[in-house]
Design a protein around this motif. Structure first.
Motif, PDB file in Angstrom:
ATOM      1  N   LYS A 108       0.905   0.724   7.616  1.00 57.19           N
ATOM      2  CA  LYS A 108       0.731   0.993   6.191  1.00 57.19           C
ATOM      3  C   LYS A 108       1.760   2.000   5.667  1.00 57.19           C
ATOM      4  O   LYS A 108       1.961   2.116   4.461  1.00 57.19           O
ATOM      5  N   LEU A 109       2.375   2.726   6.586  1.00 56.78           N
ATOM      6  CA  LEU A 109       3.312   3.783   6.192  1.00 56.78           C
ATOM      7  C   LEU A 109       4.685   3.205   5.880  1.00 56.78           C
ATOM      8  O   LEU A 109       5.137   2.256   6.513  1.00 56.78           O
ATOM      9  N   SER A 110       5.353   3.821   4.921  1.00 55.23           N
ATOM     10  CA  SER A 110       6.742   3.447   4.644  1.00 55.23           C
ATOM     11  C   SER A 110       7.627   4.017   5.753  1.00 55.23           C
ATOM     12  O   SER A 110       7.215   4.899   6.515  1.00 55.23           O
ATOM     13  N   ASP A 111       8.846   3.550   5.848  1.00 53.56           N
ATOM     14  CA  ASP A 111       9.774   4.067   6.853  1.00 53.56           C
ATOM     15  C   ASP A 111       9.997   5.564   6.675  1.00 53.56           C
ATOM     16  O   ASP A 111      10.093   6.315   7.651  1.00 53.56           O
ATOM     17  N   GLU A 112      10.077   6.004   5.435  1.00 51.35           N
ATOM     18  CA  GLU A 112      10.281   7.429   5.163  1.00 51.35           C
ATOM     19  C   GLU A 112       9.069   8.245   5.598  1.00 51.35           C
ATOM     20  O   GLU A 112       9.205   9.328   6.181  1.00 51.35           O
ATOM     21  N   GLN A 113       7.870   7.748   5.333  1.00 53.52           N
ATOM     22  CA  GLN A 113       6.665   8.451   5.756  1.00 53.52           C
ATOM     23  C   GLN A 113       6.575   8.526   7.276  1.00 53.52           C
ATOM     24  O   GLN A 113       6.202   9.565   7.831  1.00 53.52           O
ATOM     25  N   GLU A 140       1.588  18.995   3.875  1.00 58.40           N
ATOM     26  CA  GLU A 140       2.501  19.734   2.988  1.00 58.40           C
ATOM     27  C   GLU A 140       3.676  18.843   2.561  1.00 58.40           C
ATOM     28  O   GLU A 140       4.031  18.805   1.380  1.00 58.40           O
ATOM     29  N   ARG A 141       4.252  18.127   3.515  1.00 57.77           N
ATOM     30  CA  ARG A 141       5.486  17.379   3.238  1.00 57.77           C
ATOM     31  C   ARG A 141       5.242  16.006   2.608  1.00 57.77           C
ATOM     32  O   ARG A 141       6.151  15.455   1.984  1.00 57.77           O
ATOM     33  N   LEU A 142       4.037  15.484   2.790  1.00 54.00           N
ATOM     34  CA  LEU A 142       3.714  14.185   2.184  1.00 54.00           C
ATOM     35  C   LEU A 142       2.530  14.322   1.230  1.00 54.00           C
ATOM     36  O   LEU A 142       1.724  13.405   1.081  1.00 54.00           O
ATOM     37  N   GLU A 184       0.835  -1.207   0.000  1.00 52.72           N
ATOM     38  CA  GLU A 184       0.000   0.000   0.000  1.00 52.72           C
ATOM     39  C   GLU A 184       0.863   1.247   0.000  1.00 52.72           C
ATOM     40  O   GLU A 184       0.561   2.229  -0.661  1.00 52.72           O
ATOM     41  N   ALA A 185       1.945   1.230   0.782  1.00 52.29           N
ATOM     42  CA  ALA A 185       2.822   2.407   0.862  1.00 52.29           C
ATOM     43  C   ALA A 185       3.460   2.696  -0.487  1.00 52.29           C
ATOM     44  O   ALA A 185       3.693   3.854  -0.841  1.00 52.29           O
ATOM     45  N   ALA A 186       3.753   1.640  -1.229  1.00 53.19           N
ATOM     46  CA  ALA A 186       4.452   1.820  -2.497  1.00 53.19           C
ATOM     47  C   ALA A 186       3.499   1.990  -3.687  1.00 53.19           C
ATOM     48  O   ALA A 186       3.938   2.245  -4.795  1.00 53.19           O
ATOM     49  N   SER A 187       2.198   1.856  -3.424  1.00 49.61           N
ATOM     50  CA  SER A 187       1.246   1.857  -4.536  1.00 49.61           C
ATOM     51  C   SER A 187       1.034   3.243  -5.136  1.00 49.61           C
ATOM     52  O   SER A 187       0.538   3.366  -6.254  1.00 49.61           O
ATOM     53  N   GLY A 188       1.374   4.289  -4.384  1.00 46.69           N
ATOM     54  CA  GLY A 188       1.171   5.644  -4.896  1.00 46.69           C
ATOM     55  C   GLY A 188      -0.197   6.195  -4.552  1.00 46.69           C
ATOM     56  O   GLY A 188      -0.501   7.352  -4.825  1.00 46.69           O
ATOM     57  N   LYS A 189      -1.046   5.404  -3.922  1.00 53.20           N
ATOM     58  CA  LYS A 189      -2.380   5.855  -3.545  1.00 53.20           C
ATOM     59  C   LYS A 189      -2.302   6.666  -2.255  1.00 53.20           C
ATOM     60  O   LYS A 189      -1.638   6.287  -1.296  1.00 53.20           O
ATOM     61  N   GLU A 190      -2.972   7.823  -2.230  1.00 51.40           N
ATOM     62  CA  GLU A 190      -2.933   8.688  -1.056  1.00 51.40           C
ATOM     63  C   GLU A 190      -3.654   8.021   0.119  1.00 51.40           C
ATOM     64  O   GLU A 190      -4.779   7.551   0.000  1.00 51.40           O
ATOM     65  N   LEU A 191      -2.989   7.995   1.262  1.00 54.70           N
ATOM     66  CA  LEU A 191      -3.552   7.408   2.476  1.00 54.70           C
ATOM     67  C   LEU A 191      -4.211   8.513   3.298  1.00 54.70           C
ATOM     68  O   LEU A 191      -3.561   9.488   3.680  1.00 54.70           O
ATOM     69  N   VAL A 192      -5.500   8.379   3.558  1.00 52.67           N
ATOM     70  CA  VAL A 192      -6.252   9.373   4.339  1.00 52.67           C
ATOM     71  C   VAL A 192      -6.303   8.920   5.793  1.00 52.67           C
ATOM     72  O   VAL A 192      -6.669   7.782   6.089  1.00 52.67           O
ATOM     73  N   ILE A 193      -5.893   9.814   6.694  1.00 51.62           N
ATOM     74  CA  ILE A 193      -5.856   9.523   8.122  1.00 51.62           C
ATOM     75  C   ILE A 193      -6.770  10.506   8.850  1.00 51.62           C
ATOM     76  O   ILE A 193      -6.518  11.715   8.858  1.00 51.62           O
ATOM     77  N   LYS A 194      -7.834  10.010   9.464  1.00 53.00           N
ATOM     78  CA  LYS A 194      -8.739  10.848  10.243  1.00 53.00           C
ATOM     79  C   LYS A 194      -8.214  10.940  11.668  1.00 53.00           C
ATOM     80  O   LYS A 194      -8.043   9.923  12.339  1.00 53.00           O
ATOM     81  N   VAL A 233       0.128  11.070   1.851  1.00 55.38           N
ATOM     82  CA  VAL A 233      -0.629  10.971   3.099  1.00 55.38           C
ATOM     83  C   VAL A 233      -1.411  12.266   3.300  1.00 55.38           C
ATOM     84  O   VAL A 233      -0.875  13.354   3.109  1.00 55.38           O
ATOM     85  N   LYS A 234      -2.660  12.134   3.685  1.00 54.79           N
ATOM     86  CA  LYS A 234      -3.483  13.310   3.984  1.00 54.79           C
ATOM     87  C   LYS A 234      -4.146  13.120   5.344  1.00 54.79           C
ATOM     88  O   LYS A 234      -4.853  12.133   5.566  1.00 54.79           O
ATOM     89  N   ILE A 235      -3.879  14.052   6.267  1.00 53.86           N
ATOM     90  CA  ILE A 235      -4.526  14.010   7.579  1.00 53.86           C
ATOM     91  C   ILE A 235      -5.755  14.913   7.550  1.00 53.86           C
ATOM     92  O   ILE A 235      -5.669  16.098   7.232  1.00 53.86           O
ATOM     93  N   GLU A 236      -6.903  14.335   7.859  1.00 53.37           N
ATOM     94  CA  GLU A 236      -8.139  15.099   8.045  1.00 53.37           C
ATOM     95  C   GLU A 236      -8.324  15.279   9.543  1.00 53.37           C
ATOM     96  O   GLU A 236      -8.412  14.292  10.281  1.00 53.37           O
ATOM     97  N   TYR A 237      -8.387  16.520   9.982  1.00 56.09           N
ATOM     98  CA  TYR A 237      -8.343  16.814  11.423  1.00 56.09           C
ATOM     99  C   TYR A 237      -9.710  17.293  11.919  1.00 56.09           C
ATOM    100  O   TYR A 237     -10.317  18.185  11.333  1.00 56.09           O
ATOM    101  N   TYR A 238     -10.163  16.696  13.036  1.00 57.30           N
ATOM    102  CA  TYR A 238     -11.487  16.984  13.590  1.00 57.30           C
ATOM    103  C   TYR A 238     -11.363  17.324  15.082  1.00 57.30           C
ATOM    104  O   TYR A 238     -11.444  16.442  15.936  1.00 57.30           O
ATOM    105  N   PRO A 239     -11.140  18.608  15.424  1.00 57.13           N
ATOM    106  CA  PRO A 239     -11.037  18.997  16.839  1.00 57.13           C
ATOM    107  C   PRO A 239     -12.420  19.157  17.472  1.00 57.13           C
ATOM    108  O   PRO A 239     -13.452  19.007  16.806  1.00 57.13           O
TER     109      PRO A 239
END
Length: 363
Positions: free
Chosen positions: A283-288, A89-91, A55-65, A95-101
């Motif tokens: 699911k994250l690569s070591d670099e991520q 910004e950096r990933l 999954e990490a190498a597939s190029g598909k954006e991982l959404v994290i809530k 990777v995309k973090i959706e933030y819900y405070p």
């Protein structure tokens, strides 16, 4: 002719069955021994790692809530947003973090349950919340167990704390960062609280948390459960005559207007933390992972500096509105609390034998 057709039909059907085209009944074979005992088979963990790497190498954006109980304008709520912004910004594209405070995904208990079933993947919250899973972390909530934040970090970074972090991971929680340092916890009252003896018989506000009741009954106070929302009014009306909180909440709730005598005894050192569930972490690569840890570390520094700076401003406001900071004998509080440690251990508040004394050796 009929015999020829029968022979041909049998041949075709046999070929289809061998090719997997015909539906088949589940085979009544015995499950592997590891599965029957509830343990993961040796190949299962490796298979999960390979799947995660894929999954990490597939190029598909991982959404994290990621959820938080703090509101978007509170320091903890702001910190969570800063982590999300830096990671996004950096990933970008990875990777995309959706933030819900502000408890948009539920309170801390509900969010923890969400993480364990992957309805959400991360949380920014009070670190001591996880004492419900890893009991040794209850030592963080015992009054005067640590003499400084450095002492607390000595424990959390030592082999002594490793079982607690291992327990969290076994329960699906990976701690990315925990050094989001709030101000220490103070006590205050309608009279000066200068030593442990001055708390005797005082109606003292606590939340509905058993270890807090033990803390302040040990110090001689009369613990009185009051909700956070009712705290200022309860103090004003005399339902309680003293209480505690981290420094920043004194001015935020205007508690000094009813209980003006403040003792900065630093009886505990609360931390916020950023966690992801193990399913997402794997699911994250070591670099991520490295990038996310770096982003969190940057925000740790911002958060701790921001909280300290805000406290300097709050002190001026408190004093201008009649609050005062009193001298106190901290050692008297420490001495009064020490006998509670074996009682907490006997009651199962932590699992590591002689944890309190082992922590004291880390000063």
């Amino acid at each position: 002719m009929r015999k020829l057709w029968s022979t041909a039909l049998i041949t075709v059907l046999s070929s289809m069955a061998l090719a997997g085209c015909l539906p088949s009944q589940p085979a009544a074979t015995k499950a592997p021994e590891a599965e029957q005992s509830g343990e993961e088979s040796p190949g299962a963990a490796e298979s999960e790692k390979e799947e995660a790497a894929g999954e990490a190498a597939s190029g598909k954006e991982l959404v994290i809530k990621v959820g938080a109980s703090s509101g978007p304008t509170q320091p903890a709520g702001m910190a969570g947003q800063k982590i999300a912004d830096l990671v996004n910004e950096r990933l970008k594209g990875q990777v995309k973090i959706e933030y819900y405070p502000g408890e948009q995904l539920g309170n801390e208990t509900a969010m923890l349950e969400n993480m364990q079933v992957d309805l959400q993947q991360g949380m920014f919250n009070s670190f001591d919340t996880y004492a419900n899973i890893a009991k040794d972390l209850n030592i963080m909530s015992m009054a005067f167990a640590f003499e400084s934040k450095e002492h607390l970090y000595n424990y959390l970074e030592s082999d002594l704390a490793k079982p607690a972090f291992d327990t969290l991971e076994k329960n699906g929680i990976h701690v990315v960062a925990y050094k989001f340092q709030k101000n220490p916890r103070a006590i205050f009252g309608k009279k000066p609280l200068t030593d442990a003896a001055s708390l005797k018989g005082v109606k003292f506000r606590i939340p509905n948390i058993p270890i807090w009741e033990k803390n302040f009954s040990t110090l001689g106070a009369v613990p009185t459960i009051t909700s956070w929302a009712e705290y200022p009014l309860a103090m004003m009306q005399g339902v309680v005559d003293a209480g505690e909180c981290s420094y920043e909440s004194i001015n935020a709730l205007k508690l000094h207007q009813s209980a003006p005598y403040i003792s900065l005894v630093d009886y505990a050192y609360p931390l916020e933390c950023f966690t992801l569930n193990m399913q997402t972490w794997n699911k994250l690569s070591d670099e991520q992972k490295r990038v996310i840890e770096e982003c969190a570390a940057e925000v740790e520094v911002w958060f701790s500096d921001y909280v300290r700076e805000q406290w300097e401003e709050d002190k001026k406001v408190i004093e201008s509105e009649g609050g005062s900071f009193v001298e106190f004998d901290k050692q008297s509080f420490i001495d009064a609390m020490a006998p509670l440690a074996p009682e907490l251990e006997a009651d199962g508040y932590w699992e590591t034998k002689d944890l309190y004394n082992k922590v004291q050796a880390l000063k």
